[in-house]
Design a protein around this motif. Structure first.
Motif, short mmCIF file in Angstrom:
data_model
loop_
_atom_site.label_atom_id
_atom_site.label_comp_id
_atom_site.label_asym_id
_atom_site.label_seq_id
_atom_site.Cartn_x
_atom_site.Cartn_y
_atom_site.Cartn_z
N ARG A 1 -1.72 -1.72 -9.33
CA ARG A 1 -2.79 -1.55 -8.34
C ARG A 1 -4.00 -2.40 -8.73
N ASN A 2 -4.53 -3.14 -7.75
CA ASN A 2 -5.82 -3.80 -7.92
C ASN A 2 -6.57 -3.74 -6.59
N ALA A 3 -7.65 -4.50 -6.48
CA ALA A 3 -8.48 -4.42 -5.28
C ALA A 3 -7.73 -4.85 -4.03
N GLU A 4 -6.70 -5.67 -4.19
CA GLU A 4 -5.95 -6.16 -3.03
C GLU A 4 -4.82 -5.24 -2.64
N GLY A 5 -4.54 -4.22 -3.44
CA GLY A 5 -3.45 -3.30 -3.14
C GLY A 5 -2.44 -3.22 -4.27
N SER B 1 0.83 -1.19 0.00
CA SER B 1 0.00 0.00 0.00
C SER B 1 0.87 1.25 0.00
#
Length: 305
Positions: free
Chosen positions: A53-57, A20
């Protein structure tokens, strides 16, 4: 690594480990735009996206994964070299140390280690990381733990020190009335056994029994050792455990122990750690303190009760 600012490398490592930009900024005590700017510079210098970047970070690319171990070792070596020139006083330090132990290790080792910390480094923090035998090597490489104690070799560990030699015995309820010192093969085969998940870090005995064609009557499967003495004390089950732990169980619970009816080779319990010399004084103190604590016998306990 020529031409890349050390600050950028630390930013890369923080993003990689936290997944992150926000958490990386918090860890580095900078603003998120500063982290984004540093990442943009790295992407340009290394000609790779590095993180997607994706939904998991922030997910590392293959190139980022390849660079991580090299960068981590380089930064650790730089930090260790800087720390090597500083004095370290355990009596006043507030540093945190991370030690990886199995749950058996927590039962048998925490007391002597905490006694040493309490007398030598009363303000330091010790964090115990539960053993995941398949992950501990990577934890050492990435610097997520300072050291690990294990009874099987840790691949990827750069250094180790043998703490003591150990062997397995059988633990039974105190009321057991069979052979007084050593089980016979018939007694062993008749017993109902507790089996512990191999991920707990003690699978040598089961592998050896399998290679010898010896089968146990498994009545209960557990994922942790911590409840084992209660189970054995309150039932007619048996379990194979290291001698030092069996003695500890017998000193605190109504259980007894017997030698096994076949020969299982002894094994070494060792302390594992990573790091290229010079080692920082803090890390050197930590390794020496843990090793010295665990090389001491638990105390005068009778082998058979």
């Amino acid at each position: 690594m020529a031409g890349i600012d050390l600050h950028l490398i630390r930013t890369f490592l923080s993003i990689y480990e936290s997944g992150s930009l926000t958490r990386a900024a918090e860890e580095l005590s900078v603003t998120q735009p500063s982290v984004s700017y540093a990442l943009a510079r790295l992407r340009k210098q290394l000609a790779d996206q590095l993180f997607i970047r994706n939904a998991e970070g922030m997910i590392p690319t293959r190139r980022a994964t390849e660079l991580f171990t090299t960068f981590k070792k380089a930064v650790n070596a730089i930090d260790a070299s800087v720390e090597a020139g500083r004095t370290f006083d355990p009596a006043v330090t507030r540093q945190q140390f991370r030690l990886c132990l199995t749950d058996l290790g927590e039962l048998a080792f925490l007391s002597p280690i905490l006694q040493a910390f309490g007398s030598e480094a009363p303000h330091a923090t010790l964090e115990i990381v539960p053993m995941q035998i398949d992950a501990v090597s990577q934890w050492l490489i990435q610097g997520e733990i300072d050291a690990a104690v294990a009874s099987i070799p840790i691949e990827g560990a750069e250094h180790h020190e043998v703490l003591y030699e150990e062997r397995y015995v059988c633990v039974l309820p105190k009321t057991y009335s069979g052979s007084p010192t050593q089980l016979s093969a018939e007694e062993f085969a008749f017993l109902r056994h507790v089996a512990i998940d191999p991920s707990a870090g003690h699978s040598q005995a089961d592998r050896l029994l399998e290679s010898m064609g010896i089968q146990r009557r498994i009545a209960l499967r557990l994922h942790h050792f911590s409840v084992l003495p209660y189970v054995i004390a309150s039932s007619d089950y048996a379990a194979i455990v290291p001698l030092r732990v069996a003695e500890l169980f017998a000193a605190q619970w109504p259980v007894t122990l017997r030698e096994l009816p076949f020969t299982i080779p002894s094994f070494n319990v060792s302390l594992y750690w990573n790091g290229t010399p010079p080692t920082s004084p803090a890390q050197r103190w930590f390794q020496q303190t843990v090793a010295a604590s665990l090389k001491q016998p638990l105390g005068p306990l009778a082998l058979f009760h």
